[in-house]
Design an enzyme around this catalytic site. Sequence first.
Site, PDB file in Angstrom:
ATOM      1  N   TYR A   5      -5.177  17.861   8.751  1.00 60.32           N
ATOM      2  CA  TYR A   5      -6.614  18.123   8.630  1.00 60.32           C
ATOM      3  C   TYR A   5      -7.213  17.210   7.562  1.00 60.32           C
ATOM      4  O   TYR A   5      -6.770  17.213   6.415  1.00 60.32           O
ATOM      5  CB  TYR A   5      -6.821  19.599   8.265  1.00 60.32           C
ATOM      6  N   ALA A   6      -8.186  16.426   7.961  1.00 59.85           N
ATOM      7  CA  ALA A   6      -8.880  15.546   7.014  1.00 59.85           C
ATOM      8  C   ALA A   6     -10.103  16.284   6.499  1.00 59.85           C
ATOM      9  O   ALA A   6     -11.148  16.322   7.158  1.00 59.85           O
ATOM     10  CB  ALA A   6      -9.265  14.242   7.706  1.00 59.85           C
TER      11      ALA A   6
ATOM     12  N   ASP B 108     -10.138   0.702  18.718  1.00 60.51           N
ATOM     13  CA  ASP B 108     -11.387   1.459  18.587  1.00 60.51           C
ATOM     14  C   ASP B 108     -11.616   1.839  17.124  1.00 60.51           C
ATOM     15  O   ASP B 108     -11.963   2.979  16.801  1.00 60.51           O
ATOM     16  CB  ASP B 108     -11.360   2.701  19.484  1.00 60.51           C
TER      17      ASP B 108
END
Length: 606
Positions: A148-149, A192
């Site tokens: 989780y950032a 990307d």
Amino acid sequence: MTDASGQIRLASAHQQVVASVGGVGGSGIVASENLSPGQDSVSKMGVSPPPSKTPAKRSPKDYIFGKAIGEGSFSTVYLAKYIHSGKEFAIKVCDKRHIIREKKTEYIKREKEVLNLLASVPRLTAPFFVKLDCTFQDSNRLYFVLSYAKNGELLHHIEKVGSLDVPCTQFYSAEVLHALEHLHSLGIIHRDLKPENILLNEDMHILITDFGSAKILSPDDEKEVEAECSDDVDTDSSNGVDEENGAARRARKRRNSFVGTAQYVSPELLTDKPVSRCSDLWALGCLIYQMVAGLPPFRSRSEYQIFQKILKLEYEYPDGFSPVAKDLVEKLLVIDSKQRLGSKDDLTGEHGGYHSIRSHPFYEGTNFDTLHCSSPPKMYPFLPKTSEHGEMRSDYSVPDNLEPGLDDRQLTRLLGLDLQDATPVATVPVATSPPPVTPVKKKSTAGIVSGRTGIGELLWGLPKETVEDVEARRRRKMEAQLCEAKWHPFVEGKLIVKQGLLDKRKGLFARRRMFMLTLGPHLFYVDPVAMVLKGEIPWSQELKVEPKNFKIFFVHTPNRTYYLEDPEGYALEWCQAIQDMWTYTYGILPPVNSDMSSNPSSSGAS
Ligand code: ADE
């Protein structure tokens, strides 16, 4: 296509999806229907199962799902808590039917393959990727459990502060470069790379995500890239505009299958040349430009026009762009990928890396090997320096020994005019009536212009005016503005308390907008040429104004700082009007010391 063949295809695609989410590391992937009832009840009770040699089988019931923190075209990312440890994860949930319908099985497979590769070959000095903890599935969905950032997308941070200062740009682009060195040494091209795919963890270090568009180079691909790189005939630079138009047309034709993001896509990806690591170096050039300037270099309303600009290398450096950053960006945004800085660097071996980029003067003093354990520079709201004015930092974290409010004493302090005045601090005003449409209060910013001691005149070189002069002028201006009925359709019939043309700055770019402060409250802004409502500054109790001088003021909101410039020099009056509206709406003086410049919430700016 017959029904039967359709079914067969569907069945094989489904098998592919199911197969693609196979095991990862030691965590194990098991469909939830495989869970034994015992395990299920353990999950419900929130009790950890006894340690066993076989990895624990995971299911959605092992997690408490919280808010959605990301949305893709066929997936949603949720914040989730692993019930057995309380640890937070980001779980990407993909709908199987949707993946099959949208033919995205390759995307899913690639994402997992890359995440597994990165997990199996970690590089201690470049822990700059989201980590796949495990995957599992149930009958309808696939689940990717990721680190989780906590601080969300880099894009959100750039937008919040407008643009990054040079130390921040150096640091964050250096982390991206170091991450690319690792990724490319494994033969992976991201394809990307953009500020939405660069997340920030709790300590504000980067975690690159979204590997669905990635390419893992096969030995054949490597050979093709090598052959392309050793080709001495520079076909790109001899291309004429017709050729560019042709390429843009081809790119437009392929638009439906285009996977990257138009603004960051490299020219070789648009001209059907073999993809190489240099495509990510082009994206790095776009990223550095955006960090410094606040917007990406190639911008337009349509993808087609963006592609054309890319192929013609049609972009500009705004006034104030750091010259050393410009030199680096110029060396990365090179049409011929073989001539791009870093294209000839050797990434293999212990000492491999993008040494030609690392040794560019922009990174002078940067130790790439210790980035991960150093403290990232803080991102402050600031207005970058241009030829018109110097850099302006926000005084947002005001010390708590200062008095609250925004009367003339506070404005004087914020302007740096320390009068050493012993006047008692104003008591908390009680808002009982709407803010003045035609301000007549004696206690106004006009006090600063005429100045109790004339100091405003001395410091700012303004002609001396009486309070009455200022108020009469203001009243005339307000009345004239109120007559301009053409703006009323934009404010949904609300009473306009103040309006005027302001330059709204974003990084190094400025756009003139008609701003309208209305009851509600609202702060609408309209493009005065196109006569289109462009947006509004979202009001909340956290909204704060910060005057910088007679022309420039900042409006801080939880998700963004707005940098506004009144070309006519009425910034202080804008601040007063917004402050009056705040007091009228919330009935109290604004809180001090809520430092919104750090750790902003992860929700998007309006
Ligand atoms: N959005 C998408 N992926 C995320 C992650 N791993 N952490 C936080 N936000 C995200």
